[in-house]
Design a protein around this motif. Structure first.
Motif, PDB file in Angstrom:
ATOM      1  N   LEU A  52     -50.837 -56.003  39.373  1.00 58.67           N
ATOM      2  CA  LEU A  52     -50.875 -57.417  39.026  1.00 58.67           C
ATOM      3  C   LEU A  52     -49.555 -57.729  38.338  1.00 58.67           C
ATOM      4  O   LEU A  52     -49.362 -57.403  37.168  1.00 58.67           O
ATOM      5  N   ILE A  63     -49.194 -65.161  38.345  1.00 60.13           N
ATOM      6  CA  ILE A  63     -49.538 -63.750  38.586  1.00 60.13           C
ATOM      7  C   ILE A  63     -49.678 -63.515  40.087  1.00 60.13           C
ATOM      8  O   ILE A  63     -50.269 -64.315  40.792  1.00 60.13           O
ATOM      9  N   LEU A  83     -42.416 -66.392  34.743  1.00 61.39           N
ATOM     10  CA  LEU A  83     -43.617 -66.305  35.567  1.00 61.39           C
ATOM     11  C   LEU A  83     -43.231 -65.892  36.984  1.00 61.39           C
ATOM     12  O   LEU A  83     -42.124 -66.157  37.446  1.00 61.39           O
ATOM     13  N   ASP A 130     -47.106 -59.952  36.526  1.00 59.26           N
ATOM     14  CA  ASP A 130     -47.266 -61.169  35.729  1.00 59.26           C
ATOM     15  C   ASP A 130     -45.993 -61.627  35.032  1.00 59.26           C
ATOM     16  O   ASP A 130     -46.032 -62.546  34.220  1.00 59.26           O
ATOM     17  N   LYS A 145     -49.363 -55.852  34.923  1.00 56.28           N
ATOM     18  CA  LYS A 145     -50.420 -56.045  33.922  1.00 56.28           C
ATOM     19  C   LYS A 145     -51.474 -54.940  33.985  1.00 56.28           C
ATOM     20  O   LYS A 145     -52.040 -54.559  32.970  1.00 56.28           O
TER      21      LYS A 145
END
Length: 112
Positions: free
Chosen positions: A97, A90, A48, A99, A63
């Motif tokens: 984005l 995120i 993450l 992620d 993303k």
């Protein structure tokens, strides 16, 4: 990149390298496998963004464009200044984005 060459953002890097990338969803799926692209599958195995260190080279998943690109630590100061938490794990930054991330492991052809 040369000292006289301006630093390019990841979005600019992705746009210029898009012609060399594999289209999302182009890998063959096994029977019964979900409709998930190879990049999305790789992203599920990534760390993450909460644990991301922008000063370290790595691979990062965007993303929005469903692309994995190599992170350039020269972007660290811009990331710290303009990156905004978008959701759990995120980060929104430079129109992307982000992620997930994974370290670059040298010696393996895929970097994994």
């Amino acid at each position: 990149m040369t000292p006289d060459e301006p630093m390019r953002s990841p979005r600019a890097e992705m746009t210029s390298s898009a012609k060399n990338s594999v289209p999302a969803g182009s890998r063959k799926r096994k029977p019964g496998e979900d409709d998930v692209s190879a990049r999305q599958a790789d992203a599920y195995c990534m760390n993450l963004m909460d644990t991301f260190d922008p000063d370290m080279p790595c691979r990062v998943h965007d993303k929005v464009n469903d692309q994995i690109f190599e992170w350039n630590p020269q972007w660290a100061s811009m990331f710290r200044e303009y990156g905004a938490k978008w959701g759990e794990g995120i980060v929104a930054w430079d129109g992307l984005l982000l992620d997930g991330w994974t370290p670059i492991m040298h010696g393996h052809p895929s970097g994994h």
